[in-house]
Write an enzyme that holds these catalytic residues in place. Structure first.
Site, PDB file in Angstrom:
ATOM      1  NE  ARG A 188      -3.448   2.631   2.389  1.00 17.63           N
ATOM      2  CZ  ARG A 188      -4.019   3.255   3.399  1.00 17.63           C
ATOM      3  NH1 ARG A 188      -3.793   2.850   4.640  1.00 17.63           N
ATOM      4  NH2 ARG A 188      -4.803   4.297   3.190  1.00 17.63           N
ATOM      5  CG  HIS A 189      -0.949   4.953  -0.859  1.00 12.89           C
ATOM      6  ND1 HIS A 189      -1.157   5.739   0.262  1.00 12.89           N
ATOM      7  CD2 HIS A 189      -2.191   4.564  -1.266  1.00 12.89           C
ATOM      8  CE1 HIS A 189      -2.439   5.837   0.512  1.00 12.89           C
ATOM      9  NE2 HIS A 189      -3.099   5.132  -0.401  1.00 12.89           N
ATOM     10  CG  HIS A 222      -4.866   2.558  -4.182  1.00 17.24           C
ATOM     11  ND1 HIS A 222      -4.782   3.904  -3.917  1.00 17.24           N
ATOM     12  CD2 HIS A 222      -4.600   2.426  -5.516  1.00 17.24           C
ATOM     13  CE1 HIS A 222      -4.501   4.563  -5.025  1.00 17.24           C
ATOM     14  NE2 HIS A 222      -4.380   3.691  -6.015  1.00 17.24           N
TER      15      HIS A 222
END
Length: 608
Positions: A354-355, A536
């Site tokens: 995930r970012h 995401h």
């Protein structure tokens, strides 16, 4: 077993004459079926069906076209070539199929030994895309089906062979605007040098002829007497007009598992192929494709096909005939003698990250007004804001496509360092087009020490349901390159962002993510190497769940999963080659957690 004869015969017929236990289980589950004693016979059909690698490629096309262009009539069925019209066999006569299949197996000994079944992609229609069967296979199948017709007539059963050109439908009755994309995707379908085919006999409930079939994706316990129970692995069939009749998304349908009818919540189901409810009676393999002529399931075929892909020159194998063996037998011997040489030394790994921390979540959505004046000039109002802001064509695009915070960049760096220290190799990097993901991938790979360039892929963007009614505008390749991001400008995305429907459901999002993941894994299979996806919170589950053979989650389950995915969290899937799947395992690096650091209100020190 004490069942009435008419019910016993019906149970045998509708379950494909596959044994006493299956038939009796069906009778017990249909004890409340109001049509249990209905004498209406099943409708039967004979298809020539691809199996193995070619089937996998075709199903990928099915999923991809459904995602990009919506439902068309080809999706009602699974890939096949129709060999006859639907016909009926009384419940008491289904055993005649065994006699017919035995005759088919005998006739197939004369099959033209020329290698793969000849297929030609038809491109001259604006409402149909498909393959047509070439000579001499077309003529042989036509002759075979006339023999089959005669065999059925001996038993007093009428069956009409397919009199039109034999073909496999890839797309039919679709929007004209989708034609070019559907054709492009059809042209990209890979037909293996060796294809595997089986002649299969199916039957279906005649009521399904015009019905819409929906697969259960979430269980439901009835709250009212007129409601239908929904359970795993069941399907519900209903009239298509239910969509217009229903004012609230509740439809009236009939359970395939029990035959009981009632109302059910439509969003607990998803439209699927009619063939999901058909019974498979018998199958026989075409010669020269299955060396031992033993019927095997699709999963086994998929393994065998992937192994065959590594053998080499098929043309020479087909032409060869050593020690009296056929080319098919030689090929089979090469696969079965020393299969360990065909396996990769190291299983591939898929990392999904995930970012890192994003500005709008760290400072709320008012961050933009605090950071920019009306001319677009940037101000750093908090030390966790970026020191400088990247240049883009319209600074207002930051509102829906925000950057990382300073802490976010550090999170990404620490994650990259951990991958390097764990000795994990990364061969390919794919990234969501959102700025926070591009920045995360850049910082991560810089700390990792990799010169690889990332491929920016719209398929990896998060579920669009979180962005209604306005979607973000992403930075173009030129903007990203001008800002120094290490992107691969030669990469051609699998889809364009504009092609993702705004109305997509959570299930659609899972299938979009899974389709891309499958595409990438297959694309890099020959070269091997590990793959990193930076996207995401939902991507960790959406990109890996179906790889494990699991069903997509419903919206509530999805939201619960997302809540448990913090910034820069990592999941790792490892390929299990022999079982044709990927397994989630504990990541090789530790997870990243830290405490919250809220705003300090200095003026509270002035209070008396």
């Amino acid at each position: 077993m004490g069942f009435p004869r008419n019910r016993a015969e019906k149970a045998v017929a509708v379950t494909g004459n596959r044994g006493v236990q299956i038939a009796s289980d069906w009778l017990l589950s249909h004890v409340n079926d109001p049509k249990l004693d209905d004498p209406e016979p099943q409708e039967f059909i004979i298809y020539l069906c691809p199996v193995g690698e070619f089937l996998v490629n075709l199903l990928e096309y099915w999923d991809h076209t459904l995602q990009l262009c919506g439902w068309n009539s080809a999706h009602i069925y699974q890939p096949h070539i129709t060999l006859c019209s639907f016909f009926k066999i009384p419940h008491s006569r289904v055993s005649v199929i065994d006699q017919v299949v035995a005759r088919i197996a005998l006739e197939l000994k004369e099959w033209p030994a020329l290698g793969s079944l000849g297929l030609h992609l038809f491109t001259q229609s604006q409402n149909f895309i498909g393959y047509f069967v070439k000579s001499p296979y077309h003529e042989f199948i036509e002759k075979l089906m006339i023999t089959v017709q005669q065999e059925f007539l001996k038993a007093g059963i009428e069956m009409k062979p397919q009199m039109k050109q034999l073909h496999m439908t890839l797309a039919f009755q679709y929007e004209a605007s989708s034609h070019d994309l559907l054709m492009k995707l059809a042209e990209e379908i890979k037909i293996p040098s060796l294809t595997h085919w089986q002649i299969k006999v199916f039957s279906r409930n005649s009521e399904l002829k015009l019905a819409e079939v929906r697969r259960v994706i979430k269980m439901y316990k009835p709250q009212q007497e007129d409601e239908l129970e929904l359970v795993d692995e069941d399907c519900v069939y209903m009239e298509p007009e239910e969509h217009e009749r229903s004012p609230d998304g509740w439809f009236k349908g009939t359970s395939w598992r029990t035959g009981v009818s009632g109302f059910f919540p439509g969003n607990f189901t998803i439209k699927c192929s009619q063939m999901d409810t058909w019974a498979l009676h018998r199958e026989v393999s075409l010669p020269n494709f299955s060396p031992s002529n033993v019927n095997v399931n699709v999963a086994e075929r998929a393994i065998e096909s992937r192994m065959l892909m590594d053998i080499g020159d098929y043309d020479n194998l087909w032409a060869a005939s050593v020690n009296g063996n056929t080319a098919d037998e030689e090929l089979y011997a090469k696969v079965t003698k020393k299969p360990q040489k065909l396996r990769p030394a190291e299983p591939r790994k898929l990392f999904v990250v995930r970012h890192a921390e994003r500005c709008d979540f760290a400072f709320s959505k008012s961050w933009f007004e605090k950071c920019f004046d009306e001319t677009g000039k940037y101000f750093r109002f908090n030390l966790n804001c970026p020191k400088t802001m990247v240049q883009r064509n319209n600074y207002k695009d930051f509102i829906r496509d925000c950057p990382l915070t300073v802490i976010g960049r550090e999170q990404a760096k620490v994650t990259g360092e951990a991958l390097r220290e764990a000795g994990e190799s990364i061969s390919y990097i794919y990234c969501s087009p959102s700025l926070r993901c591009v920045e995360t991938a850049t910082e991560l790979m810089s700390a990792y020490g990799s010169p690889l360039k990332m491929c920016v892929e719209p398929c990896l963007f998060e579920w669009l349901g979180w962005h209604k009614p306005l979607l973000p505008t992403f930075m173009s390749y030129d903007e990203l390159e001008r800002c120094g991001f290490p992107i691969d400008t030669s990469y051609i995305p699998l889809i364009s962002f504009d092609s993702i429907p705004m109305s997509e459901s959570v299930g659609d999002y899972y299938r979009r993510s899974y389709n891309f993941t499958q595409h990438v894994l297959k694309k890099h299979k020959a070269g091997g190497g590990n793959i990193l996806i930076v996207a995401h919170s939902g991507s960790l589950d959406a990109c890996t769940r179906q790889l494990q053979g699991k069903a997509v989650r419903n919206p509530e389950q999805f939201r619960n999963i997302v809540r448990g995915c913090p910034y820069c969290c990592v999941c790792m899937a490892v390929e299990d080659v022999m079982n044709c799947r990927w397994n989630l395992v504990e990541p090789s690096i530790a997870q990243f957690s830290h405490g919250a650091n809220k705003d300090f209100k200095w003026d509270t020190l002035l209070t008396t």
